[in-house]
Design a protein around this motif. Structure first.
Motif, short mmCIF file in Angstrom:
data_model
loop_
_atom_site.label_atom_id
_atom_site.label_comp_id
_atom_site.label_asym_id
_atom_site.label_seq_id
_atom_site.Cartn_x
_atom_site.Cartn_y
_atom_site.Cartn_z
N PHE A 74 0.84 -1.20 0.00
CA PHE A 74 0.00 0.00 0.00
C PHE A 74 0.88 1.25 0.00
O PHE A 74 0.66 2.19 -0.76
N SER A 75 1.90 1.26 0.83
CA SER A 75 2.77 2.44 0.95
C SER A 75 3.64 2.63 -0.29
O SER A 75 3.77 3.75 -0.80
N SER A 76 4.24 1.54 -0.75
CA SER A 76 5.16 1.67 -1.88
C SER A 76 4.44 2.03 -3.17
O SER A 76 5.01 2.69 -4.04
N SER A 77 3.16 1.64 -3.30
CA SER A 77 2.43 1.93 -4.53
C SER A 77 1.68 3.26 -4.49
O SER A 77 1.24 3.77 -5.52
N ARG A 78 1.58 3.85 -3.31
CA ARG A 78 0.78 5.07 -3.17
C ARG A 78 1.59 6.26 -2.64
O ARG A 78 1.04 7.23 -2.17
N ARG A 79 2.91 6.13 -2.70
CA ARG A 79 3.78 7.24 -2.31
C ARG A 79 4.89 7.42 -3.33
O ARG A 79 5.37 6.44 -3.92
N ASP A 80 5.32 8.64 -3.53
CA ASP A 80 6.44 8.90 -4.44
C ASP A 80 7.77 8.61 -3.77
O ASP A 80 8.78 8.37 -4.45
N ASP A 128 -8.82 6.83 -5.19
CA ASP A 128 -9.75 5.74 -5.48
C ASP A 128 -10.46 5.23 -4.23
O ASP A 128 -11.25 4.27 -4.31
N ILE A 129 -10.18 5.83 -3.07
CA ILE A 129 -10.82 5.41 -1.82
C ILE A 129 -11.61 6.58 -1.27
O ILE A 129 -11.07 7.68 -1.08
N SER A 130 -12.89 6.36 -0.99
CA SER A 130 -13.72 7.46 -0.51
C SER A 130 -13.41 7.78 0.94
O SER A 130 -12.98 6.92 1.72
N GLU A 131 -13.64 9.02 1.29
CA GLU A 131 -13.45 9.45 2.67
C GLU A 131 -14.41 8.71 3.60
O GLU A 131 -14.07 8.39 4.74
N GLU A 132 -15.59 8.42 3.10
CA GLU A 132 -16.60 7.70 3.89
C GLU A 132 -16.10 6.29 4.24
O GLU A 132 -16.27 5.82 5.37
N GLU A 133 -15.46 5.63 3.28
CA GLU A 133 -14.94 4.28 3.52
C GLU A 133 -13.82 4.30 4.56
O GLU A 133 -13.78 3.47 5.46
N MET A 134 -12.94 5.26 4.44
CA MET A 134 -11.84 5.38 5.41
C MET A 134 -12.39 5.67 6.81
O MET A 134 -11.95 5.10 7.80
N LYS A 177 -8.75 -5.28 0.96
CA LYS A 177 -9.83 -5.32 -0.03
C LYS A 177 -9.38 -6.00 -1.31
O LYS A 177 -10.15 -6.73 -1.95
N ASP A 178 -8.14 -5.78 -1.72
CA ASP A 178 -7.61 -6.37 -2.96
C ASP A 178 -7.04 -7.76 -2.75
O ASP A 178 -6.79 -8.47 -3.72
N VAL A 179 -6.85 -8.15 -1.49
CA VAL A 179 -6.23 -9.45 -1.19
C VAL A 179 -7.28 -10.48 -0.79
O VAL A 179 -7.21 -11.64 -1.19
N ASN A 180 -8.25 -10.06 0.01
CA ASN A 180 -9.29 -10.96 0.50
C ASN A 180 -10.59 -10.18 0.62
O ASN A 180 -10.92 -9.67 1.69
N LEU A 181 -11.31 -10.09 -0.48
CA LEU A 181 -12.52 -9.27 -0.53
C LEU A 181 -13.58 -9.78 0.45
O LEU A 181 -14.28 -8.97 1.08
N GLU A 182 -13.69 -11.09 0.60
CA GLU A 182 -14.69 -11.66 1.51
C GLU A 182 -14.42 -11.21 2.95
O GLU A 182 -15.34 -10.81 3.67
N SER A 183 -13.17 -11.27 3.36
CA SER A 183 -12.80 -10.84 4.71
C SER A 183 -13.05 -9.34 4.88
O SER A 183 -13.50 -8.90 5.94
N LYS A 186 -15.31 -7.54 3.38
CA LYS A 186 -16.75 -7.32 3.50
C LYS A 186 -17.23 -7.65 4.91
O LYS A 186 -18.11 -6.96 5.45
N LYS A 187 -16.67 -8.70 5.49
CA LYS A 187 -17.02 -9.04 6.88
C LYS A 187 -16.63 -7.92 7.83
O LYS A 187 -17.37 -7.58 8.75
N LEU A 188 -15.46 -7.34 7.59
CA LEU A 188 -15.00 -6.22 8.41
C LEU A 188 -15.96 -5.04 8.29
O LEU A 188 -16.36 -4.44 9.29
N LEU A 189 -16.35 -4.71 7.05
CA LEU A 189 -17.24 -3.57 6.83
C LEU A 189 -18.64 -3.78 7.40
O LEU A 189 -19.37 -2.82 7.64
N SER A 190 -19.01 -5.04 7.63
CA SER A 190 -20.35 -5.32 8.17
C SER A 190 -20.45 -5.04 9.66
O SER A 190 -21.54 -5.03 10.22
#
Length: 513
Positions: free
Chosen positions: A124-130, A197-203, A157-163, A165-169
């Motif tokens: 996450f850090s290496s792909s989203r920082r300069d 690509d990530i909403s403030e609401e989701e964070m 979310k990109d590694v285990n979508l099912e997990s 979704k459980k977290l978000l529930s």
């Protein structure tokens, strides 16, 4: 089974099913009884329910025995360092300093010298920082670490979508959390990483979920925080009916601390149950965002233990003062005998002063503990939470000096036994699910009785002391048997097993059990 509607014993068409879990079918009541011993190991003992007050919660679908495992989370949905902790290795959570910290070659987050990789925050850090992350200050809380568990969750979310979704529930209570606290973390993440690509609401929801559902896991020093799927469905009670134990690998076991009847709500405690009522309720409101209305909080006497009571200061009055309710924000204390009233502000100042004194007394010192109890003998009820805090420390300290219990004078050893018995009775009434502290107290009772027995040669005294020692040992082991071996309580459980065999051998020599 080939079909859900065939008998688990004979394979014939089934007309009965397990009423507890609904997963197994039988052709007759007789076959259901025959299969119970085998099926009981897998039978689900609770069902999920929901209402407007509690939200989702769990209700027992059958009678549950003391010690029975109710549910198990083999691993957390997400785990990470404590919010705003000092820099730690993101693999093993060891506290770092500038001499042992080694920056990850890919992302820059520091690790210890023994760990070579870490969690989802790396990609996450290496792909989203300069530029790589750079941590240069150690030894005190670092603002960068407020984001680690959040970005681990987002990256899952990109590694285990099912997990994910459980977290978000899970419940987030974003509408109740201090918006400043939420926005601080979200703003930090948005400033530190590319998150278009990530909403403030989701964070924001992730931050809330972590705060509401996080468990402090004591398997490392410092501990880390983890969120578990099934355990997050359990409701809170200050006198919970279930205990929680962590596994050596970071899983979580929920087991019954008292008999649970079919239809009872299954509960754990979200706060420190040995705090006073006002402190517990304040903590729950500030961190879990609800006002506790459990039976314990409703009763100012805390089931007659007088856990919050102060002595009446009216001359010659033998009474104790308590508020009529803790549900009011500023509650005056009233004596039940003389009906004198002490204003809330006076009580708060008195308790604050005692708390400050308690925080500065000499630690791990028997004399200091005794002096505290003596100093406030005319102020606090013997069972007041401050006194109990000190009494627990005192009971465990006796015998920790050079020479161990064998070097303790008999009078002091008997005092230790009396203190432990008092604590055991109180804890069973007030916090039956606090297995760790209850187990430790019972082990102390076992050890004290065993040592006392060695001081007697008369069979009529020695043997009963050994038998009593064995009873406390067995009871203590039952409370600690699920504790992980890397924690002190788990080590004591192992020690208890060894002691059990030794004490049995000794009793056999006297032809008793």
């Amino acid at each position: 089974m080939e079909s859900q509607t065939t008998c688990a014993i004979c394979g014939k068409n089934a007309i009965h099913k397990c009423s507890a879990c609904g997963n197994v079918y039988y052709c007759s009541k007789q076959h259901q009884k025959e299969d119970w011993r085998n099926h009981a190991k897998a039978c689900k003992s609770f069902k999920l329910a929901e209402d407007s007050l509690l939200g989702r919660h769990c209700i027992a679908t059958r009678n549950i025995k003391v010690g029975e495992i109710v549910l198990k989370d083999d691993e957390p949905l997400i785990a990470g360092p404590m919010y705003n902790c000092a820099p730690v290795c993101l693999r093993c959570y060891m506290v770092l300093n500038e001499t042992i910290a080694v920056a990850c070659e890919k992302c820059g987050w520091p690790l210890c010298q023994d760990c070579k990789d870490h969690g989802l925050e790396c990609n996450f850090s290496s792909s989203r920082r300069d530029h790589k992350v750079s941590i240069t200050e150690f030894g005190h809380p670092h603002p960068s670490y407020q984001c680690i568990t959040v970005i681990r969750a987002l990256a899952s979310k990109d590694v285990n979508l099912e997990s994910y979704k459980k977290l978000l529930s899970l419940e987030s209570h974003c509408d109740r959390i201090n918006s400043h606290e939420l926005s601080n973390t979200v703003r930090f993440i948005k400033r530190f990483f590319k998150t278009d690509d990530i909403s403030e609401e989701e964070m924001t929801k992730i931050v809330g979920i972590l705060q509401v559902n996080g468990h402090e896991v004591p398997l490392t020093d410092p501990p880390y925080v983890a969120v578990y799927e099934l355990t997050s469905l359990l409701e809170h009670n200050c006198k919970a009916n279930c205990s929680k134990s962590f596994t050596d690998t970071g899983g979580l076991i929920i087991h019954a601390a008292v008999p649970i009847a079919k239809g009872d709500h299954i509960s754990i405690c979200y706060t420190d149950p040995l705090w006073g009522t006002a402190n517990r309720r304040h903590h729950l409101l500030k961190t879990k965002f609800f006002e506790c209305t459990c039976d314990r909080c409703k009763d100012p006497t805390e089931f007659g233990t007088m856990f919050n009571a102060l002595r009446c200061n009216r001359m010659n009055c033998p009474g104790y003062i308590l508020p009529k309710t803790f549900f009011e924000q500023e509650h005056d204390y009233i004596c039940k005998i003389c009906e004198s009233i002490v204003p809330y502000v006076e009580i708060e100042k008195m308790l604050e002063d005692i708390g400050i004194y308690l925080s500065i007394i000499k630690k791990n010192d028997i004399i200091a503990c005794k002096e505290f109890i003596s100093r406030y003998k005319s102020t606090l009820h013997p069972n007041h939470f401050y006194n109990i805090d000190v009494t627990i420390a005192l009971a465990q300290l006796i015998g920790q000096q050079t020479g161990g219990l064998a070097a303790v004078e008999t009078d002091l050893l008997i005092e230790k036994i009396e203190l432990c018995k008092k604590l055991d009775k109180l804890l069973k009434t007030l916090v039956p699910a606090e297995n760790r502290i209850r187990g430790l107290i019972l082990f102390e009772l076992h050890a004290a009785h065993a040592d006392l027995s060695r001081r007697h040669t008369e069979m009529e005294i020695l043997v009963p002391l050994l038998q009593e020692s064995k009873k406390y040992l067995v009871d203590g082991y039952q409370l600690l048997k699920y504790e992980p071996k890397i924690l002190p309580e788990g080590k004591i459980a192992q020690h208890a097993e060894q002691n059990f065999h030794e004490i049995n051998k000794l009793l056999k020599r006297f032809n008793v059990t």
